[in-house]
Design an enzyme around this catalytic site. Structure first.
Site, PDB file in Angstrom:
ATOM      1  N   HIS A 104       0.810  -1.230   0.000  1.00 43.80           N
ATOM      2  CA  HIS A 104       0.000   0.000   0.000  1.00 43.80           C
ATOM      3  C   HIS A 104       0.839   1.274   0.000  1.00 43.80           C
ATOM      4  O   HIS A 104       0.505   2.257   0.669  1.00 43.80           O
ATOM      5  CB  HIS A 104      -0.967   0.005   1.184  1.00 43.80           C
ATOM      6  CG  HIS A 104      -2.070  -0.995   1.078  1.00 43.80           C
ATOM      7  ND1 HIS A 104      -2.558  -1.452  -0.124  1.00 43.80           N
ATOM      8  CD2 HIS A 104      -2.801  -1.638   2.041  1.00 43.80           C
ATOM      9  CE1 HIS A 104      -3.534  -2.321   0.091  1.00 43.80           C
ATOM     10  NE2 HIS A 104      -3.691  -2.467   1.390  1.00 43.80           N
ATOM     11  N   HIS A 174      -9.611   2.302   0.313  1.00 46.75           N
ATOM     12  CA  HIS A 174      -9.570   1.218   1.289  1.00 46.75           C
ATOM     13  C   HIS A 174     -10.590   1.373   2.427  1.00 46.75           C
ATOM     14  O   HIS A 174     -10.256   1.134   3.597  1.00 46.75           O
ATOM     15  CB  HIS A 174      -8.153   1.146   1.876  1.00 46.75           C
ATOM     16  CG  HIS A 174      -7.732  -0.216   2.321  1.00 46.75           C
ATOM     17  ND1 HIS A 174      -8.150  -0.774   3.511  1.00 46.75           N
ATOM     18  CD2 HIS A 174      -6.928  -1.132   1.742  1.00 46.75           C
ATOM     19  CE1 HIS A 174      -7.599  -1.964   3.660  1.00 46.75           C
ATOM     20  NE2 HIS A 174      -6.862  -2.218   2.587  1.00 46.75           N
ATOM     21  N   GLU A 301     -11.620  -3.320  -3.264  1.00 46.54           N
ATOM     22  CA  GLU A 301     -10.669  -2.323  -3.750  1.00 46.54           C
ATOM     23  C   GLU A 301     -10.439  -2.485  -5.249  1.00 46.54           C
ATOM     24  O   GLU A 301      -9.656  -3.341  -5.680  1.00 46.54           O
ATOM     25  CB  GLU A 301      -9.341  -2.484  -3.012  1.00 46.54           C
ATOM     26  CG  GLU A 301      -9.453  -2.496  -1.496  1.00 46.54           C
ATOM     27  CD  GLU A 301      -8.249  -3.133  -0.839  1.00 46.54           C
ATOM     28  OE1 GLU A 301      -7.098  -2.737  -1.153  1.00 46.54           O
ATOM     29  OE2 GLU A 301      -8.445  -4.059  -0.020  1.00 46.54           O
TER      30      GLU A 301
END
Length: 352
Positions: A104, A174, A301
């Site tokens: 991420h 997210h 996502e």
């Protein structure tokens, strides 16, 4: 509720604010300038307004959050194996923040940075961030604009970006969704439908093995709407590896809808429209350890393939200089009512 309210501060004293979007007759959202975090999302339900996403109390809680609640993810959503990749014959080392891997966007990524507020109206918030050359190990100076917009029962998120050098780029969003409006209701009791074409199997560290496998006949086949709970009992090696769902679902080509989610408990349903080629499904199985007492939620996502820079057979996820990046994620909400048949759910979302 105020249109702008204080939400704590960073360690260096900079203030964090929450920006309200929408009104009382449809969606009401609060977005932070910290990480572009969707800190609250209220939608109309069968018995009043429903809190649709999990949230934390203040800026310091989000800064310390290991679960990435609500953040704008970047530069690269999901994982890059070994925290390195090669591009144009040059190897780049990224920050390793999940064992030996990069997750991420790294230690701070986009989600723990204070974005500049370019404009804010009753229904729109425009955020801007510059990610400089070398940040988290990435090449190129990257300029990103993220626009949140509420209209009626729709929440739109638009990513736009440019870079002065080629760089892997795979932004996503997210939030942890629990459409029941009660985080103590298991997230796995929500009904999910996804136009799945395949799944990316992963190794023990959740890095893709580099191939797409058919979803047909596996717990990852959500072409027919089903609860996650109904799939979790399967004796599947991939579910054992991840302790549940933490996998990238490859979507059918030409899809308009990336996912639909419904809570029989509240009667609220959500449809996600996006042209991304894949959708990461995370069942939220780590939340009980990371945030005891917070409750349950799951992530959907839209994104490009994880670890794509290290797999030539995957669709590329590289932003080139002189190219304008644009990706839109649209969340559409409806309320067909509690304990509805799936056809009624899909029809309500088609009208939303």
């Amino acid at each position: 509720m105020e249109r702008i309210r204080p939400f704590g501060q960073l360690d260096d004293g900079r203030a964090v604010h929450a920006y309200r979007l929408g009104g009382d007759d449809g969606i009401c959202a609060e977005v932070l300038d910290l990480g572009g975090i969707l800190a609250r999302l209220q939608v109309p339900g069968a018995n009043g307004r429903v809190d649709a996403v999990l949230r934390l109390p203040d800026a310091r809680a989000y800064l310390a959050d290991p679960a990435y609640l609500g953040i704008l993810v970047g530069r690269y959503g999901n994982r890059i194996g070994g925290a390195r990749f090669s591009l144009a014959g040059r190897e780049h080392a990224l920050s390793a923040n999940e064992g030996r891997n990069h997750l991420h966007g790294g230690h701070l990524g986009f989600g723990r940075r204070l974005w500049d507020v370019e404009s804010h109206t009753a229904d729109t918030l425009v955020l801007r961030l510059r990610s400089p050359e070398g940040e988290e190990g990435y090449p190129g100076n990257l300029d990103v604009v993220a626009t949140y917009r509420v209209h009626g029962t729709r929440l739109e998120l638009l990513f736009e970006a440019r870079s002065d050098a080629s760089t892997p780029f795979n932004p996503t969003h997210h939030p942890y969704f629990n459409l029941a409006g009660d985080a103590n209701v298991p997230a796995a009791s929500q009904v999910l439908q996804v136009p799945v074409a395949g799944v990316l199997p992963v190794a023990d560290d959740l890095i893709p093995l580099g191939r797409v496998e058919p979803a047909d006949g596996t717990p990852f086949d959500f072409r027919t709407a089903a609860t996650l709970r109904s799939k979790l009992g399967a004796d599947d090696p991939q579910l054992r590896v991840a302790g549940g769902f933490d996998h990238c679902l490859v979507l059918e080509p030409g899809h308009a809808c990336a996912a639909q989610l419904y809570s029989p408990h509240s009667g609220v349903a959500m449809r996600i429209d996006c042209d991304a080629p894949a959708l990461q499904l995370y069942g939220g199985q780590g939340l009980a350890r990371q945030h005891p007492g917070l409750g349950d939620g799951l992530c959907l996502e839209p994104q490009d393939y994880p670890d794509a820079p290290n797999h030539p057979g995957f669709p590329p996820a590289v932003l080139r200089p002189g190219t304008a990046y644009r990706r839109r994620i649209l969340y559409r909400f409806g309320c067909p009512g509690c304990d509805c048949a799936w056809d009624d759910v899909a029809a309500a979302l088609a009208r939303a």
